[in-house]
Design an enzyme around this catalytic site. Structure first.
Site, PDB file in Angstrom:
ATOM      1  CG  HIS A 101      48.079  34.128  32.394  1.00  0.00           C
ATOM      2  ND1 HIS A 101      49.410  34.356  32.654  1.00  0.00           N
ATOM      3  CD2 HIS A 101      47.721  33.089  33.191  1.00  0.00           C
ATOM      4  CE1 HIS A 101      49.851  33.489  33.552  1.00  0.00           C
ATOM      5  NE2 HIS A 101      48.832  32.704  33.900  1.00  0.00           N
ATOM      6  CG  HIS A 131      48.677  38.854  31.906  1.00  0.00           C
ATOM      7  ND1 HIS A 131      48.502  39.100  30.560  1.00  0.00           N
ATOM      8  CD2 HIS A 131      49.511  37.784  31.979  1.00  0.00           C
ATOM      9  CE1 HIS A 131      49.178  38.216  29.854  1.00  0.00           C
ATOM     10  NE2 HIS A 131      49.813  37.411  30.679  1.00  0.00           N
ATOM     11  CG  ASP A 137      53.394  35.474  32.599  1.00  0.00           C
ATOM     12  OD1 ASP A 137      52.154  35.631  32.633  1.00  0.00           O
ATOM     13  OD2 ASP A 137      54.024  35.211  31.555  1.00  0.00           O
ATOM     14  CG  HIS A 187      52.815  31.279  33.262  1.00  0.00           C
ATOM     15  ND1 HIS A 187      51.617  30.623  33.055  1.00  0.00           N
ATOM     16  CD2 HIS A 187      53.046  31.982  32.129  1.00  0.00           C
ATOM     17  CE1 HIS A 187      51.160  30.931  31.846  1.00  0.00           C
ATOM     18  NE2 HIS A 187      52.008  31.725  31.263  1.00  0.00           N
ATOM     19  CD  GLU A 200      53.523  37.746  29.600  1.00  0.00           C
ATOM     20  OE1 GLU A 200      52.498  37.289  30.142  1.00  0.00           O
ATOM     21  OE2 GLU A 200      54.449  37.019  29.197  1.00  0.00           O
TER      22      GLU A 200
END
Ligand SMILES: *[C@@H]1O[C@H](CO)[C@@H](O)[C@H](O)[C@H]1NC(C)=O
Ligand SMILES: *[C@@H]1O[C@H](CO)[C@@H](O)[C@H](O)[C@H]1NC(C)=O
Ligand SMILES: *[C@@H]1O[C@H](CO)[C@@H](O)[C@H](O)[C@H]1NC(C)=O
Length: 274
Positions: free
Chosen positions: A106, A110, A112, A116, A239
């Site tokens: 992460h 990145h 998810d 996760h 993110e």
């Protein structure tokens, strides 16, 4: 053997990228993007000369943060630190330079995967390789959100995002505060509160949610917001996007995670095309 092959592939990609960057003009001036658009506050040596942000006369904008040792790490006072080692060096007589990388999944910009925050999804193999590239690529809206609030249901409603919009990148106070350029992780970043995530899931067609710091979920609602987003396995979270110096508006986004078998997160390369 498998992991060696993966590693080699990554290195190959890294070197191809370096070659491409070196053969193009550094930092071309682009109307509508300010001169600082392709410079980076941190960084050193000749790296900045080779660093690109826009391509094709401004048509393509990179919204991926460069991976550098100075990137902040989630929930840590320590920056990322060294992630790249030269195993074979031309300076030491090798026929080529050959490096090895080690990164938390992460890191920086990145994605998810459902695994996760849902252990049964993790066990069932819903890793980054299971993510739908159709969701990660297509028309997208870059929107500015009010700077004085976290992403609550009220804020989401106030944005009036039309039905049918499937990909939204949210630019927040995190970009103004340049949080991705601070080495120490900052828990006061802006993100989704649980009710904001729930409102988005129930009232919009958004399947790709992008944000400009290391988590889409506000620190105070970290797990609850992730659970709301990832439960259906239809929504993909990207993110740590680099959203400064790009006008809000409609683009085509292209995001490609690495095909890391079993990984619940992966560094991702994202670009916007006008
Ligand atoms: C090879 O690695 C050396 C460091 O040992 C570095 O100075 C040099 O620039 C690298 N060469 C290439 C072609 O990347
Ligand atoms: C090259 O070899 C020297 C001497 O063994 C070593 O100290 C150095 O770390 C090596 N450099 C690289 C980049 O492998
Ligand atoms: C957002 O929430 C965090 C805690 O998760 C808080 O520290 C921060 O002040 C809030 N930001 C705004 C703009 O309300």
């Amino acid at each position: 053997m498998r992991s060696r092959h993966h590693c080699f592939l990554l290195l190959l990609l890294l070197s191809l990228y370096a070659l491409t960057a070196a053969s193009l003009d550094a930092c071309p001036s682009v109307p509508g993007l300010d001169a600082g658009a392709c410079s980076v506050p941190t960084g050193e040596k000749n790296e900045n000369l080779l660093s690109m942000r826009v391509y094709g006369g401004g048509r393509i904008v990179d919204i991926t943060h460069r991976i550098t040792p100075d990137l902040p790490s989630f929930d840590s006072k320590e920056r990322l630190g060294q992630f790249l080692w030269l195993l074979l060096s031309m300076k030491n007589g090798s026929i080529a330079n050959f490096s090895e990388i080690k990164l938390p999944a992460h890191t920086g910009t990145h994605v998810d995967a459902p695994g996760h925050v849902f252990d049964h999804y993790y066990d069932a193999g819903f890793d980054v390789d299971s993510l739908d590239l159709e969701v990660l690529n297509g028309p997208a809206l870059l929107v500015d959100v009010p700077r004085d609030k976290n992403l609550t249901a009220e804020v989401m409603e106030s944005l009036h995002i039309p039905k049918g919009v499937r990909r939204v990148l949210f630019r927040t106070l995190n970009t103004d505060r340049q949080l991705m350029y601070k080495k120490e992780f900052d828990t006061s970043y802006v993100g989704f509160m649980r009710d904001g995530a729930k409102w988005l899931v129930e009232n919009t067609d958004i399947k790709l949610v992008g944000i400009d710091y290391l988590s889409v979920a506000a620190y105070d609602d970290l797990i609850p917001s992730h659970l709301v987003f990832l439960e259906s396995r239809e929504i993909i979270l990207v993110e740590g996007l680099k959203l400064e110096d790009v006008p809000a508006g409609v683009y085509t986004v292209h995001c490609l995670p690495l095909r890391l078998l079993g990984a619940e997160g992966s560094p991702i390369r994202c670009i916007l095309i006008k």
